[in-house]
Design a protein around this motif. Structure first.
Motif, mmCIF file in Angstrom:
data_model
loop_
_atom_site.group_PDB
_atom_site.id
_atom_site.type_symbol
_atom_site.label_atom_id
_atom_site.label_comp_id
_atom_site.label_asym_id
_atom_site.label_seq_id
_atom_site.Cartn_x
_atom_site.Cartn_y
_atom_site.Cartn_z
ATOM 1 N N PRO A 1 114.611 104.474 -163.070
ATOM 2 C CA PRO A 1 115.395 103.422 -162.195
ATOM 3 C C PRO A 1 115.572 101.900 -162.962
ATOM 4 O O PRO A 1 114.930 101.583 -163.780
ATOM 5 C CB PRO A 1 114.476 103.127 -161.036
ATOM 6 N N LEU A 2 116.608 101.200 -162.495
ATOM 7 C CA LEU A 2 116.979 99.931 -163.175
ATOM 8 C C LEU A 2 117.076 99.860 -164.482
ATOM 9 O O LEU A 2 116.363 99.539 -165.342
ATOM 10 C CB LEU A 2 115.936 98.922 -162.651
ATOM 11 N N VAL B 1 95.125 102.421 -153.284
ATOM 12 C CA VAL B 1 95.266 102.990 -152.194
ATOM 13 C C VAL B 1 96.772 103.198 -151.675
ATOM 14 O O VAL B 1 96.968 103.949 -150.894
ATOM 15 C CB VAL B 1 94.556 102.265 -151.103
ATOM 16 N N ASP B 2 97.691 102.520 -152.441
ATOM 17 C CA ASP B 2 99.036 102.771 -152.300
ATOM 18 C C ASP B 2 99.643 102.911 -153.690
ATOM 19 O O ASP B 2 100.035 101.907 -154.464
ATOM 20 C CB ASP B 2 99.574 101.545 -151.446
ATOM 21 N N ASP B 3 100.051 103.933 -153.923
ATOM 22 C CA ASP B 3 100.466 104.363 -155.400
ATOM 23 C C ASP B 3 101.794 103.825 -155.498
ATOM 24 O O ASP B 3 102.442 103.651 -156.694
ATOM 25 C CB ASP B 3 100.366 105.961 -155.766
ATOM 26 N N SER B 4 102.634 103.403 -154.548
ATOM 27 C CA SER B 4 103.755 103.070 -154.547
ATOM 28 C C SER B 4 103.956 101.532 -155.162
ATOM 29 O O SER B 4 104.668 101.061 -155.248
ATOM 30 C CB SER B 4 104.773 103.109 -153.220
ATOM 31 N N ARG B 5 102.744 100.765 -154.841
ATOM 32 C CA ARG B 5 102.516 99.507 -155.119
ATOM 33 C C ARG B 5 103.492 98.478 -154.308
ATOM 34 O O ARG B 5 103.332 97.290 -154.459
ATOM 35 C CB ARG B 5 102.770 99.130 -156.806
ATOM 36 N N ALA C 1 107.805 104.003 -163.068
ATOM 37 C CA ALA C 1 108.329 103.339 -163.926
ATOM 38 C C ALA C 1 107.589 101.880 -163.741
ATOM 39 O O ALA C 1 107.734 101.260 -162.681
ATOM 40 C CB ALA C 1 109.718 103.103 -163.726
ATOM 41 N N LEU C 2 106.930 101.405 -164.941
ATOM 42 C CA LEU C 2 106.157 100.327 -165.025
ATOM 43 C C LEU C 2 106.823 99.401 -165.869
ATOM 44 O O LEU C 2 107.464 99.698 -166.682
ATOM 45 C CB LEU C 2 104.636 100.681 -165.263
ATOM 46 N N LEU D 1 112.338 99.849 -159.201
ATOM 47 C CA LEU D 1 112.128 99.777 -157.789
ATOM 48 C C LEU D 1 110.557 100.558 -157.521
ATOM 49 O O LEU D 1 110.031 101.264 -158.210
ATOM 50 C CB LEU D 1 112.872 100.527 -156.909
ATOM 51 N N LEU D 2 109.616 99.997 -156.841
ATOM 52 C CA LEU D 2 108.432 100.391 -156.600
ATOM 53 C C LEU D 2 108.270 101.674 -155.535
ATOM 54 O O LEU D 2 107.668 101.598 -154.277
ATOM 55 C CB LEU D 2 107.449 99.350 -155.913
#
Length: 404
Positions: free
Chosen positions: A11-12, A344-348, A30-31, A214-215
């Motif tokens: 993304p992006l 606890v939230d892999d979407s961040r 994507a980090l 995007l997260l």
């Protein structure tokens, strides 16, 4: 690699700071691997956003001495700005996508600077409004900084470095303004200095920020609500900051209640800040090596011990020791709270709401304590803090157990 096969699929794609990293066996995300100037611009903006937390006693106290704020308006101004920082960070996460960050960061920095300029010719309610507007802009700057930190492969280290650097930055600015600027130019000198620093944030942001990915992991539904686990963890963050700030604002009254000289209380505040730096540096050095839940539990227990010492310190040395423990725990625990949110939230996405939970807790804690503290007894604020730290660990453990 599963899900993402090449850079064109990320993304992006226009972002110059993207890397691909696997997260504990989950699908690739994507980090960011921020470039030095991009990291500096984002983190400097975040430091400007939080600068007022260290400057409020100096600036608002000087405005009162000049007759431009009453005692009640000081509290209203402080609460309005902190609340708006939290609200600004939360709202930015809801309405903005991580695009056009140069324009967003530049505009937020300029609004922050202009709000300080406007306050130079203001008094009373006008100052309250101008600082509230500054808080809203600061929340956007903080959202940008946290957006970068949350997207790195080691967010706990970035968070620890940011918090440590931001605290040192506060110390430098507060010392400079209190010794060189305010005695000569008054409150307007401090406001002008803040405006210059904010304008620099606008300049750095407009020149150096890059878009973020995007997260949203590939298995998630875009726009979906956060699950219960990160919401419980965010509530734990809120309670933690409420507990810490409720005790912090009554530190001076606690010292007076224990018949300690004002010089001891002043030294305790310096010790507190110094050990905050030590706590943040320790968390940065340790990173994710120690087990997460025992670290958070140990921090809560150590904080309760520090609060107990502050409430019943039998000597000036004990009071200073309590302040040292208090400061160390405050900044040591925060990076691990971010790491918990990531786990606890892999979407961040929950990690982006961390500043809002922190700032709202920082504003809510003193408000709740004000209903419990009497004119001569400040210990109820400490007891509230001790209870809050216990509740905090329960919420963190609950969120991780549900996510397991």
């Amino acid at each position: 690699m599963g899900g993402v096969t090449n850079m064109a699929d990320l993304p992006l794609r226009d972002s110059a700071a993207i890397e691909v990293s696997e997260m504990e066996g989950r699908e690739d995300m994507a980090l960011v691997r921020p470039k030095p100037l991009q990291a500096f611009a984002a983190l400097y903006g975040g430091a400007i956003a939080l600068l007022i937390t260290g400057l409020q006693p100096l600036v608002l106290g000087q405005l009162e001495q000049e007759g431009r704020l009453t005692a009640s308006e000081i509290g209203l101004t402080a609460m309005a700005e902190l609340l708006m920082v939290g609200i600004g960070a939360a709202v930015a996460g809801w309405i903005f996508k991580p695009r056009y960050l140069r324009m967003i960061g530049g505009a937020a920095g300029m609004v922050h600077a202009l709000a300080s300029v406007a306050a130079m010719a203001a008094s009373g309610l006008e100052i309250v409004i101008s600082r509230a507007i500054a808080g809203l802009a600061a929340g956007i700057l903080l959202w940008i900084a946290m957006g970068m930190i949350a997207r790195t492969s080691q967010p706990e280290r970035w968070s620890g470095s940011f918090l440590t650097g931001e605290t040192l930055f506060q110390l430098i600015v507060v010392t400079t303004l209190s010794t060189l600027v305010v005695p000569r130019f008054g409150a307007n000198g401090a406001l002008a200095g803040m405006a210059v620093l904010s304008a620099m944030a606008a300049l750095f942001s407009s020149l150096n920020l890059d878009n973020y990915p995007l997260l949203v992991p590939q298995h998630a539904i875009p726009g979906s609500r956060l699950p219960m686990e990160p919401l419980i963890a965010l509530l734990g963050v809120f309670v933690f900051l409420a507990a810490m700030s409720a005790t912090w604002v009554y530190l001076d009254q606690l010292g007076a209640q224990l018949n300690l000289p004002a010089t001891v209380v002043g030294t305790a505040m310096s010790v507190f800040l110094a050990f905050q730096v030590a706590g943040g540096a320790s968390a940065t050095w340790l990173g994710s090596r120690p087990p997460l839940l025992p670290v958070l539990g140990g921090a809560s227990l150590l904080g309760i011990l520090g609060f107990f010492i502050l409430a019943y310190a039998p000597s000036p040395g004990a009071f200073l020791a309590g302040a040292a423990i208090f400061g160390f725990v405050w900044l040591f625990a925060l990076p691990y709270q971010l790491l918990l949110l990531v786990k606890v939230d892999d979407s961040r996405r929950a990690a982006l709401q961390l500043p809002a939970a922190q700032l709202l807790g920082s504003a809510g804690g003193p408000l709740l304590a004000s209903f419990l503290v009497g004119d001569v007894d400040a210990r109820p604020a400490v007891f509230l803090g001790m209870a809050g730290l216990g509740v905090t660990f329960f919420l963190f453990a609950w969120s991780q157990r549900r996510a397991a």
